[in-house]
Design a protein around this motif. Sequence first.
Motif, short mmCIF file in Angstrom:
data_model
loop_
_atom_site.label_atom_id
_atom_site.label_comp_id
_atom_site.label_asym_id
_atom_site.label_seq_id
_atom_site.Cartn_x
_atom_site.Cartn_y
_atom_site.Cartn_z
N VAL A 41 0.85 -1.20 0.00
CA VAL A 41 0.00 0.00 0.00
C VAL A 41 0.88 1.25 0.00
CG1 VAL A 41 -1.68 1.35 1.33
CG2 VAL A 41 -1.96 -1.13 1.12
N LYS A 59 1.16 4.40 -2.68
CA LYS A 59 1.03 5.78 -2.23
C LYS A 59 2.24 6.61 -2.64
CE LYS A 59 -1.91 5.12 1.86
NZ LYS A 59 -1.97 5.25 3.34
N VAL A 71 -7.04 4.27 0.26
CA VAL A 71 -6.80 3.09 -0.57
C VAL A 71 -7.85 2.06 -0.18
CG1 VAL A 71 -5.19 1.26 -1.19
CG2 VAL A 71 -4.33 3.57 -0.68
#
Length: 226
Positions: A66, A70, A84
């Motif tokens: 994740v 980002k 997300v």
Amino acid sequence: MNKKPNVMIKGTKEGLTLHLNDQCSFQELKKELDDKLSAQYRETEGTPLLTVNIQTGNRYLAEDQVEELKDIVRQKRNLVVNEVWSNVITKNDAEKLIDERNIETLTGVIRSGQVIEVSGDILVVGDVNPGGKVLAGGNIYILGSLKGIAHAGCNGNDESVIVASKMVPSQLRIADSLNRAPDRVEEEDDREMECAYVDDSGQIVVDRLQVLKHLRPNITSFKGGS
């Protein structure tokens, strides 16, 4: 046959939504995301900030993955990651969610010194005596007299409510909001069932049970009929 893109970018009034293909490899996904954002959102001065939401579909991503996504977005000027989203959660998260949505039933009197604590909702069929305490991560329903302490939403959920056949508590708490005992005459046996909830100002309000179907329509037990 044209290959389906791994990254689809949609503009909204709030900013951008990135729909990511959940069938390709993670490395392919990262490369296409970087390429598309680099081509469409070049570093230009004076461009306002755009909020970005990322939808990963049925792909489970570890925390470090994740962060990688980002970082790709953050490297482009004027793009700020908001959230997300994934359709997939871990087994532990799923078990926790089921546990929090479960309603436990306890039949009997909760006496002085007793502390009952559950992670979800609780239904108490009986009285909560002075000195007794009920804590729930969700809602508290008492089919009896609430004379002790009730703390709903003890994990921080201020949408939780407390319902009692007879509302004469020594203390009410919902999430971080606190309400001392109301000035009531305990002998009022004809009083209707009541509920306590947190209003828009963060104060605990005690009102008729009927208001719940408007204030908390997600509590299915109290949805009104046609």
